[in-house]
Design a protein around this motif. Structure first.
Motif, PDB file in Angstrom:
ATOM      1  N   CYS A   1       0.823  -1.211   0.000  1.00 11.26           N
ATOM      2  CA  CYS A   1       0.000   0.000   0.000  1.00 11.26           C
ATOM      3  C   CYS A   1       0.858   1.263   0.000  1.00 11.26           C
ATOM      4  O   CYS A   1       0.614   2.195  -0.777  1.00 11.26           O
ATOM      5  N   ALA A   2       1.844   1.298   0.884  1.00  5.98           N
ATOM      6  CA  ALA A   2       2.708   2.484   0.984  1.00  5.98           C
ATOM      7  C   ALA A   2       3.530   2.675  -0.285  1.00  5.98           C
ATOM      8  O   ALA A   2       3.739   3.807  -0.746  1.00  5.98           O
ATOM      9  N   GLU A   3       4.006   1.558  -0.864  1.00 13.57           N
ATOM     10  CA  GLU A   3       4.736   1.670  -2.130  1.00 13.57           C
ATOM     11  C   GLU A   3       3.848   2.251  -3.221  1.00 13.57           C
ATOM     12  O   GLU A   3       4.275   3.125  -3.987  1.00 13.57           O
ATOM     13  N   ASP A   4       2.618   1.746  -3.333  1.00 15.07           N
ATOM     14  CA  ASP A   4       1.674   2.298  -4.317  1.00 15.07           C
ATOM     15  C   ASP A   4       1.618   3.817  -4.210  1.00 15.07           C
ATOM     16  O   ASP A   4       1.685   4.535  -5.211  1.00 15.07           O
ATOM     17  N   ALA A   5       1.441   4.298  -2.986  1.00 12.47           N
ATOM     18  CA  ALA A   5       1.245   5.725  -2.760  1.00 12.47           C
ATOM     19  C   ALA A   5       2.468   6.533  -3.175  1.00 12.47           C
ATOM     20  O   ALA A   5       2.348   7.559  -3.868  1.00 12.47           O
ATOM     21  N   VAL A   6       3.642   6.086  -2.778  1.00 12.13           N
ATOM     22  CA  VAL A   6       4.870   6.819  -3.098  1.00 12.13           C
ATOM     23  C   VAL A   6       5.141   6.790  -4.596  1.00 12.13           C
ATOM     24  O   VAL A   6       5.511   7.804  -5.205  1.00 12.13           O
ATOM     25  N   VAL A   7       4.948   5.633  -5.216  1.00 12.03           N
ATOM     26  CA  VAL A   7       5.206   5.513  -6.658  1.00 12.03           C
ATOM     27  C   VAL A   7       4.224   6.369  -7.457  1.00 12.03           C
ATOM     28  O   VAL A   7       4.621   7.072  -8.406  1.00 12.03           O
ATOM     29  N   LEU A   8       2.936   6.343  -7.107  1.00  8.77           N
ATOM     30  CA  LEU A   8       1.962   7.148  -7.840  1.00  8.77           C
ATOM     31  C   LEU A   8       2.286   8.626  -7.715  1.00  8.77           C
ATOM     32  O   LEU A   8       2.255   9.365  -8.718  1.00  8.77           O
ATOM     33  N   ALA A   9       2.610   9.086  -6.510  1.00 11.80           N
ATOM     34  CA  ALA A   9       2.955  10.498  -6.322  1.00 11.80           C
ATOM     35  C   ALA A   9       4.199  10.870  -7.127  1.00 11.80           C
ATOM     36  O   ALA A   9       4.258  11.937  -7.755  1.00 11.80           O
ATOM     37  N   GLU A  10       5.176   9.983  -7.116  1.00  6.47           N
ATOM     38  CA  GLU A  10       6.415  10.233  -7.871  1.00  6.47           C
ATOM     39  C   GLU A  10       6.132  10.344  -9.369  1.00  6.47           C
ATOM     40  O   GLU A  10       6.662  11.234 -10.056  1.00  6.47           O
ATOM     41  N   MET A  11       5.299   9.466  -9.893  1.00  3.60           N
ATOM     42  CA  MET A  11       5.003   9.490 -11.324  1.00  3.60           C
ATOM     43  C   MET A  11       4.175  10.707 -11.702  1.00  3.60           C
ATOM     44  O   MET A  11       4.377  11.309 -12.764  1.00  3.60           O
ATOM     45  N   LEU A  12       3.250  11.116 -10.849  1.00  2.00           N
ATOM     46  CA  LEU A  12       2.469  12.324 -11.118  1.00  2.00           C
ATOM     47  C   LEU A  12       3.342  13.569 -11.088  1.00  2.00           C
ATOM     48  O   LEU A  12       3.120  14.515 -11.843  1.00  2.00           O
ATOM     49  N   ALA A  13       4.335  13.566 -10.197  1.00  2.00           N
ATOM     50  CA  ALA A  13       5.224  14.738 -10.085  1.00  2.00           C
ATOM     51  C   ALA A  13       6.109  14.906 -11.308  1.00  2.00           C
ATOM     52  O   ALA A  13       6.685  15.975 -11.513  1.00  2.00           O
ATOM     53  N   GLY A  14       6.203  13.859 -12.138  1.00  2.00           N
ATOM     54  CA  GLY A  14       7.039  13.948 -13.331  1.00  2.00           C
ATOM     55  C   GLY A  14       6.479  14.854 -14.403  1.00  2.00           C
ATOM     56  O   GLY A  14       7.195  15.203 -15.348  1.00  2.00           O
ATOM     57  N   GLY A  15       5.211  15.231 -14.280  1.00  4.52           N
ATOM     58  CA  GLY A  15       4.634  16.191 -15.209  1.00  4.52           C
ATOM     59  C   GLY A  15       3.920  15.603 -16.406  1.00  4.52           C
ATOM     60  O   GLY A  15       3.354  16.336 -17.215  1.00  4.52           O
ATOM     61  N   ASP A  16       3.920  14.267 -16.540  1.00  4.18           N
ATOM     62  CA  ASP A  16       3.203  13.657 -17.653  1.00  4.18           C
ATOM     63  C   ASP A  16       1.695  13.772 -17.437  1.00  4.18           C
ATOM     64  O   ASP A  16       1.225  13.852 -16.294  1.00  4.18           O
ATOM     65  N   PRO A  17       0.915  13.758 -18.495  1.00  7.07           N
ATOM     66  CA  PRO A  17      -0.541  13.845 -18.353  1.00  7.07           C
ATOM     67  C   PRO A  17      -1.092  12.673 -17.523  1.00  7.07           C
ATOM     68  O   PRO A  17      -0.573  11.555 -17.585  1.00  7.07           O
ATOM     69  N   VAL A  18      -2.152  12.965 -16.785  1.00  9.06           N
ATOM     70  CA  VAL A  18      -2.755  11.944 -15.928  1.00  9.06           C
ATOM     71  C   VAL A  18      -3.149  10.719 -16.733  1.00  9.06           C
ATOM     72  O   VAL A  18      -2.975   9.583 -16.281  1.00  9.06           O
ATOM     73  N   ASP A  19      -3.676  10.925 -17.951  1.00 12.64           N
ATOM     74  CA  ASP A  19      -4.140   9.777 -18.734  1.00 12.64           C
ATOM     75  C   ASP A  19      -2.988   8.912 -19.224  1.00 12.64           C
ATOM     76  O   ASP A  19      -3.209   7.801 -19.713  1.00 12.64           O
ATOM     77  N   GLU A  20      -1.752   9.395 -19.112  1.00 12.13           N
ATOM     78  CA  GLU A  20      -0.583   8.568 -19.411  1.00 12.13           C
ATOM     79  C   GLU A  20       0.000   7.960 -18.143  1.00 12.13           C
ATOM     80  O   GLU A  20       0.508   6.829 -18.155  1.00 12.13           O
ATOM     81  N   VAL A  21      -0.074   8.695 -17.050  1.00 19.17           N
ATOM     82  CA  VAL A  21       0.504   8.220 -15.791  1.00 19.17           C
ATOM     83  C   VAL A  21      -0.234   6.997 -15.264  1.00 19.17           C
ATOM     84  O   VAL A  21       0.394   6.021 -14.824  1.00 19.17           O
ATOM     85  N   LEU A  22      -1.554   7.022 -15.297  1.00 17.30           N
ATOM     86  CA  LEU A  22      -2.315   5.949 -14.639  1.00 17.30           C
ATOM     87  C   LEU A  22      -2.075   4.575 -15.259  1.00 17.30           C
ATOM     88  O   LEU A  22      -1.849   3.607 -14.532  1.00 17.30           O
ATOM     89  N   PRO A  23      -2.108   4.403 -16.582  1.00 18.24           N
ATOM     90  CA  PRO A  23      -1.770   3.086 -17.122  1.00 18.24           C
ATOM     91  C   PRO A  23      -0.315   2.711 -16.890  1.00 18.24           C
ATOM     92  O   PRO A  23      -0.001   1.528 -16.676  1.00 18.24           O
ATOM     93  N   ALA A  24       0.584   3.678 -16.905  1.00 17.58           N
ATOM     94  CA  ALA A  24       1.995   3.385 -16.636  1.00 17.58           C
ATOM     95  C   ALA A  24       2.191   2.966 -15.186  1.00 17.58           C
ATOM     96  O   ALA A  24       3.019   2.080 -14.886  1.00 17.58           O
ATOM     97  N   PHE A  25       1.437   3.570 -14.282  1.00 16.01           N
ATOM     98  CA  PHE A  25       1.490   3.192 -12.865  1.00 16.01           C
ATOM     99  C   PHE A  25       1.051   1.746 -12.690  1.00 16.01           C
ATOM    100  O   PHE A  25       1.708   0.958 -11.999  1.00 16.01           O
ATOM    101  N   HIS A  26      -0.044   1.373 -13.336  1.00 14.13           N
ATOM    102  CA  HIS A  26      -0.525  -0.012 -13.245  1.00 14.13           C
ATOM    103  C   HIS A  26       0.513  -0.981 -13.803  1.00 14.13           C
ATOM    104  O   HIS A  26       0.799  -2.026 -13.196  1.00 14.13           O
ATOM    105  N   ALA A  27       1.085  -0.652 -14.942  1.00 10.17           N
ATOM    106  CA  ALA A  27       2.076  -1.536 -15.559  1.00 10.17           C
ATOM    107  C   ALA A  27       3.300  -1.715 -14.669  1.00 10.17           C
ATOM    108  O   ALA A  27       3.899  -2.796 -14.631  1.00 10.17           O
ATOM    109  N   ARG A  28       3.665  -0.673 -13.962  1.00  6.45           N
ATOM    110  CA  ARG A  28       4.831  -0.743 -13.067  1.00  6.45           C
ATOM    111  C   ARG A  28       4.537  -1.540 -11.806  1.00  6.45           C
ATOM    112  O   ARG A  28       5.380  -2.303 -11.343  1.00  6.45           O
ATOM    113  N   ARG A  29       3.358  -1.392 -11.254  1.00  5.92           N
ATOM    114  CA  ARG A  29       3.053  -1.988  -9.952  1.00  5.92           C
ATOM    115  C   ARG A  29       2.491  -3.408 -10.038  1.00  5.92           C
ATOM    116  O   ARG A  29       2.703  -4.212  -9.133  1.00  5.92           O
TER     117      ARG A  29
END
Length: 371
Positions: free
Chosen positions: A300-328
């Motif tokens: 759970c904690a990893e999910d939260a940190v990774v999602l925040a990190e990926m969102l902070a990268g500046g990519d559009p949300v619609d690109e971050v969310l599928p990339a987050f799933h693929a990573r986790r």
């Protein structure tokens, strides 16, 4: 970025804190009347501690918890079978493992969330989510309707957000229940220990402070009247007969009216995407595993940190969310699959090839890789 986090437990708290530290405007909707909480102990592996370090709460938590670097396995009578060094899953900045009180973790996290300027709405949750492509209109139970760039459902294994966005996955029973209790720590207890081969599925403990420990007993699903926290110390002592060693000492130290928690163990994993549009579910809302490798809070904690990190990268949300799933997904699936395998072996200990120590060691070493 404006983000609504539904749920203020470990997942939601860590996500809110990580996002706020990156400059997002975060609202947490928590149905309970408090972000803190009581409860039993918790075993935190190094990867969980690494996530807590990333959001700035590890040092304070370490002042309360009990750190150690090994796991011991015993026969039911207390004779040691093996000692397994805990791999450095969190790197050099944190210990391999720590036991803590859930109340301490929840309280520390809640205070840091508020200090970070997060808008915390207690007694509140989302009742509807209208995704309009470039934003989400959320209606909350406090009567407000607000616009957010992202909504994160961190509302646990029975997630309402998951249902709202049409994901039909439901938690499934594993076939066992768990008793948990906090007790005085015997001086000889300096690491986690698990006991195999007794009259129940498994017994074990973790030191959680200089004075306290957390002990558990796994057995079959009992009548629903046992579920929750009740003064059932006498019942736990009766069910825990047949175990010796330090676990037996902890059992015998319990008062008959000691407060004991009993829960059915369930699991869930969403196979497909964890998001629909700009709404995503994370933590136990997307994947919840049996507590047999002590990785629930870590995932759970990893999910939260990774999602925040990926969102902070500046990519559009619609690109971050599928990339987050693929990573986790591969990481959490490995933990869930191995936890379920352990559950199967513990329910059926005579299974040919059953080797809990091997699968636990393989899992923990695999988790040394970055999240």
């Amino acid at each position: 970025m404006r983000v609504l986090v539904v749920g203020g437990g470990i997942t939601g708290g860590v996500l809110a804190l990580a996002l706020a530290r990156d400059g997002a405007q975060v609202t947490v909707a928590e149905l309970r009347s408090s972000l803190g909480g009581a409860g039993h102990g918790i075993t935190l592996q190094g990867n969980a501690l690494k996530a807590f370090h990333a959001v700035g709460i590890y040092e304070e938590l370490a002042q309360h918890g009990f750190s150690f670097d090994k796991l011991r396995m015993f026969r039911a009578d207390g004779v040691q079978l093996m000692e397994m060094p805990a791999p450095p899953m969190g790197g050099d900045a944190v210990p391999p493992t720590m036991g803590a009180l859930r109340a301490d973790l929840a309280g520390i996290l809640a205070r840091h969330v508020r200090e970070a300027g997060v808008d915390v709405r207690l007694g509140t949750t989302a009742t509807s989510l209208d995704d309009r492509g470039d934003h989400v209109v959320a209606t909350l139970t406090d009567g407000t309707t607000e616009t957010f760039d992202l909504v994160a459902g961190a509302d646990g294994i029975r997630s309402a957000v998951r249902s709202m966005i049409g994901i039909e996955a439901k938690p499934q029973p594993v076939g066992m229940g768990i008793w948990r209790v906090v007790a005085r720590r015997p001086e000889a207890m300096d690491s986690s220990g698990v006991y195999y081969g007794g009259p129940k599925f498994k017994a074990g403990y973790t030191p959680i402070s200089g004075e306290l420990c957390y002990a558990f007993l796994l057995e079959e699903n009992l009548d629903r009247s046992f579920v929750g926290e009740h003064p059932n110390g006498k019942i736990l002592k009766e069910h825990g007969q047949g175990y010796g060693g330090i676990w037996g000492q902890v059992r015998d130290s319990l008062a008959d009216d000691a407060i004991v928690n009993y829960q059915y163990i369930e699991a869930i994993l969403i196979d497909g995407p964890w998001h629909r549009g700009r709404v995503v579910v994370i933590g136990d809302a997307a994947h919840a595993c049996p507590p047999l490798i002590a990785q629930g809070a870590a995932m759970c904690a990893e999910d939260a940190v990774v999602l925040a990190e990926m969102l902070a990268g500046g990519d559009p949300v619609d690109e971050v969310l599928p990339a987050f799933h693929a990573r986790r997904y591969p990481r959490v699936k490995m933990v869930l699959d191995n936890s379920l395998q352990l559950a199967e072996w513990e329910i059926h200990p005579d299974t040919p090839g059953a080797d809990p120590g091997r699968i636990m060691g393989q899992t923990l070493h695999a988790l040394c890789a970055p999240a």
